[in-house]
Design a protein around this motif. Structure first.
Motif, mmCIF file in Angstrom:
data_model
loop_
_atom_site.group_PDB
_atom_site.id
_atom_site.type_symbol
_atom_site.label_atom_id
_atom_site.label_comp_id
_atom_site.label_asym_id
_atom_site.label_seq_id
_atom_site.Cartn_x
_atom_site.Cartn_y
_atom_site.Cartn_z
ATOM 1 N N MET A 1 47.854 40.032 30.380
ATOM 2 C CA MET A 1 46.876 39.637 29.362
ATOM 3 C C MET A 1 45.775 40.680 29.257
ATOM 4 N N HIS A 2 45.135 40.684 28.105
ATOM 5 C CA HIS A 2 43.936 41.496 27.925
ATOM 6 C C HIS A 2 42.729 40.582 28.146
ATOM 7 N N ILE A 3 41.953 40.871 29.186
ATOM 8 C CA ILE A 3 40.790 40.052 29.548
ATOM 9 C C ILE A 3 39.524 40.820 29.193
ATOM 10 N N CYS A 4 38.662 40.204 28.438
ATOM 11 C CA CYS A 4 37.364 40.797 28.105
ATOM 12 C C CYS A 4 36.291 40.119 28.951
ATOM 13 N N ILE A 5 35.609 40.898 29.762
ATOM 14 C CA ILE A 5 34.548 40.385 30.639
ATOM 15 C C ILE A 5 33.205 40.766 30.047
ATOM 16 N N LEU A 6 32.382 39.771 29.809
ATOM 17 C CA LEU A 6 31.058 39.996 29.236
ATOM 18 C C LEU A 6 30.048 40.019 30.380
ATOM 19 N N GLY A 7 29.478 41.184 30.615
ATOM 20 C CA GLY A 7 28.514 41.341 31.696
ATOM 21 C C GLY A 7 28.977 42.374 32.707
ATOM 22 N N ALA A 8 28.122 43.358 32.985
ATOM 23 C CA ALA A 8 28.467 44.431 33.918
ATOM 24 C C ALA A 8 27.486 44.494 35.073
ATOM 25 N N GLY A 9 26.965 43.316 35.474
ATOM 26 C CA GLY A 9 26.234 43.239 36.738
ATOM 27 C C GLY A 9 27.237 43.083 37.871
ATOM 28 N N ILE A 10 26.752 42.788 39.056
ATOM 29 C CA ILE A 10 27.645 42.696 40.205
ATOM 30 C C ILE A 10 28.676 41.590 40.016
ATOM 31 N N VAL A 11 28.322 40.481 39.371
ATOM 32 C CA VAL A 11 29.281 39.387 39.172
ATOM 33 C C VAL A 11 30.378 39.806 38.194
ATOM 34 N N GLY A 12 29.992 40.406 37.071
ATOM 35 C CA GLY A 12 30.984 40.852 36.104
ATOM 36 C C GLY A 12 31.878 41.946 36.657
ATOM 37 N N LEU A 13 31.310 42.880 37.404
ATOM 38 C CA LEU A 13 32.097 43.986 37.952
ATOM 39 C C LEU A 13 33.044 43.501 39.047
ATOM 40 N N ALA A 14 32.571 42.585 39.893
ATOM 41 C CA ALA A 14 33.459 42.016 40.904
ATOM 42 C C ALA A 14 34.611 41.276 40.237
ATOM 43 N N THR A 15 34.310 40.570 39.145
ATOM 44 C CA THR A 15 35.357 39.872 38.396
ATOM 45 C C THR A 15 36.352 40.868 37.825
ATOM 46 N N ALA A 16 35.857 41.950 37.248
ATOM 47 C CA ALA A 16 36.752 42.980 36.711
ATOM 48 C C ALA A 16 37.636 43.558 37.812
ATOM 49 N N TRP A 17 37.064 43.751 38.993
ATOM 50 C CA TRP A 17 37.814 44.302 40.133
ATOM 51 C C TRP A 17 38.970 43.376 40.517
ATOM 52 N N GLU A 18 38.691 42.096 40.638
ATOM 53 C CA GLU A 18 39.718 41.139 41.055
ATOM 54 C C GLU A 18 40.757 40.921 39.956
ATOM 55 N N VAL A 19 40.307 40.870 38.704
ATOM 56 C CA VAL A 19 41.216 40.607 37.589
ATOM 57 C C VAL A 19 42.124 41.813 37.339
ATOM 58 N N GLN A 20 41.567 43.013 37.380
ATOM 59 C CA GLN A 20 42.375 44.209 37.176
ATOM 60 C C GLN A 20 43.431 44.348 38.267
ATOM 61 N N ALA A 21 43.085 43.914 39.486
ATOM 62 C CA ALA A 21 44.039 43.983 40.591
ATOM 63 C C ALA A 21 45.255 43.092 40.358
ATOM 64 N N GLN A 22 45.120 42.092 39.487
ATOM 65 C CA GLN A 22 46.247 41.229 39.141
ATOM 66 C C GLN A 22 47.177 41.854 38.105
ATOM 67 N N GLY A 23 46.779 43.001 37.575
ATOM 68 C CA GLY A 23 47.618 43.673 36.587
ATOM 69 C C GLY A 23 47.204 43.456 35.154
ATOM 70 N N HIS A 24 46.093 42.763 34.924
ATOM 71 C CA HIS A 24 45.627 42.534 33.563
ATOM 72 C C HIS A 24 44.967 43.793 32.990
ATOM 73 N N THR A 25 45.012 43.916 31.680
ATOM 74 C CA THR A 25 44.210 44.917 30.983
ATOM 75 C C THR A 25 42.795 44.356 30.852
ATOM 76 N N VAL A 26 41.795 45.155 31.194
ATOM 77 C CA VAL A 26 40.425 44.648 31.270
ATOM 78 C C VAL A 26 39.485 45.510 30.432
ATOM 79 N N THR A 27 38.636 44.834 29.669
ATOM 80 C CA THR A 27 37.524 45.472 28.967
ATOM 81 C C THR A 27 36.238 44.800 29.422
ATOM 82 N N VAL A 28 35.226 45.595 29.740
ATOM 83 C CA VAL A 28 33.915 45.084 30.151
ATOM 84 C C VAL A 28 32.897 45.446 29.082
ATOM 85 N N VAL A 29 32.168 44.443 28.615
ATOM 86 C CA VAL A 29 31.165 44.655 27.570
ATOM 87 C C VAL A 29 29.791 44.271 28.099
ATOM 88 N N ASP A 30 28.833 45.147 27.928
ATOM 89 C CA ASP A 30 27.445 44.855 28.306
ATOM 90 C C ASP A 30 26.533 45.677 27.415
#
Length: 412
Positions: free
Chosen positions: A1-30
């Motif tokens: 899946m393509h996951i869009c994460i809104l927020g690039a603080g420590i919570v958003g970045l940690a989420t991007a780290w864990e989600v990307q490790a699952q193989g998802h395509t990730v976009t972070v917007v802040d």
């Protein structure tokens, strides 16, 4: 899946780290650079073991001082804001022993998972972030405070928390000699040997660089709304980049969570608690600056040694999204540093004054998962309060689990 994460603080970045490790395509917007908001100047403590919630029964006895004393670390500016009043009523309703015990248990479990996630990331990435496992002392100014802390320690240990002990002022000074001049100003302390510190901004910057190298796209833009149809979010609308489409969205926007919730049809019980910090270079003289992390509960101030700097942070103001820095608040932190660690800081150095907004829920528990009438493919990861750095990887793992397990997130 393509996951869009809104927020690039420590919570958003940690989420991007864990989600990307699952193989998802990730976009972070802040709207700003990674880690440049509340994550940039926080208290630097990773408080995995001592998680006493802000809302507990002792608040009732402290209210007169907290509300009306000139030197109070709490400031309330009543506003014509239903969110503020609703949050305040919820907070007072949570100030009881039963609620505090439930919250403590949940926070301990979440913090343990977060420690595992943070350590796994650190082993893999090895970020240069001034990490240290130097232990923590929580100081109490009265015998009654020490007894309340003793009960909290007993509760935490009954729930499987890390080894902790209540110590006398002399024992505290033996653990942290820089407290010698403050010995007569506190009645006792709780010591936890396993607590840690790190520079949260450096962690954020290392995560962002690693994620970009792994193909995660970072977009600097301000979200203005969402495009939705048939009960699902299809895209976020931004001022700078137009619509950004994705299969699912994770809202990790810190103090602006309630506003995003309203865009999506969900009430989020999150309100900003404004805090301040200063960062001072320290002397190399042994015993001058603390090595052990210290929290002074009487002053509502934390002292964390990060490399050759001392981060001093504290206060809680319910004043809305106001990031102004009154000189008096910085003077209070400087006075606290002089009182507790008079030999620590290099005199005349720039204190690097900072203010940030901690996104707090009334109980202290973050909101993780779906909420209200928000579209089925939107998850929230908000409301970490003063424990954002501590809990970030724990809630990120919860989000990753939901993305893997919740079929509604992937149904078209």
């Amino acid at each position: 899946m393509h996951i869009c994460i809104l927020g690039a603080g420590i919570v958003g970045l940690a989420t991007a780290w864990e989600v990307q490790a699952q193989g998802h395509t990730v976009t972070v917007v802040d709207r700003a650079a990674p880690g440049s908001g509340t994550s940039s100047g926080n208290g630097a403590q990773l408080s995995y073991s001592y998680v006493a919630p802000l809302a507990d029964a002792s608040i009732w006895g402290q209210l007169p001082h907290l509300m009306f004393s000139a030197d109070s670390p709490l400031k309330l500016r009543p506003q014509l804001d239903p969110q503020q009043w609703r949050w305040g009523l919820g907070f007072m309703a949570a100030c009881n022993d039963r609620s505090a015990a439930r919250t403590t248990q949940a926070l301990l479990q979440l913090a343990a998972a977060s420690r595992e996630g943070f350590e796994a990331m650190r082993a893999q990435l090895q970020p240069d972030c001034d990490f240290a496992e130097a232990g923590k002392l929580v100081l109490y100014g009265s015998a009654a405070g020490v007894e309340a802390a003793r009960r909290q320690v007993a509760l935490q240990q009954s729930l499987g928390g890390a080894a902790q002990r209540v110590v006398t002022p002399d024992e505290a000074v033996a653990l942290e000699p820089a407290l010698a001049g403050y010995r007569g100003r506190f009645a006792g302390a709780v010591y936890t040997a396993s607590e840690c510190v790190a520079d949260c901004l450096k962690v954020c910057q290392a995560l962002a660089a690693a994620l970009q190298a792994r193909g995660v796209q970072f977009i600097t833009a301000e979200v203005q709304g969402f495009e939705a149809s048939r009960g699902r979010a299809r895209a976020v609308r931004t001022r700078e980049q137009g619509a950004i489409a994705a299969d699912a969205f994770v809202v990790a926007v810190g103090a602006t969570a309630a506003r995003f919730g309203r865009m999506l049809g969900a009430y989020l019980p999150v309100y900003p608690l404004k805090g301040y910090s200063i960062t001072l270079p320290v002397h190399d003289t042994p015993g001058a600056a603390p090595v052990v992390s210290v929290t002074d509960t009487a002053r509502k101030t934390v002292f964390a040694r990060i490399g050759q700097r001392l981060r001093v942070a504290g206060m809680a103001e319910l004043v809305g999204e106001d990031l102004r820095i009154p000189p008096a608040r910085i003077a209070t932190l400087q006075a606290a540093t002089q009182a507790v660690f008079p030999q620590a800081a290099v005199q005349g150095a720039d204190p690097q004054p900072w203010a940030g907004l901690r996104p707090a829920t009334p109980s202290g528990l973050p909101v993780v998962g779906r909420a209200g009438r928000a579209p089925a493919n939107v998850l929230f990861n908000v409301g970490h309060g003063a424990l954002g750095f501590t809990l970030a990887f724990g809630t990120a793992r919860q989000v990753a689990h939901l993305l893997a397990a919740d079929t509604a997130l992937v149904s078209a």
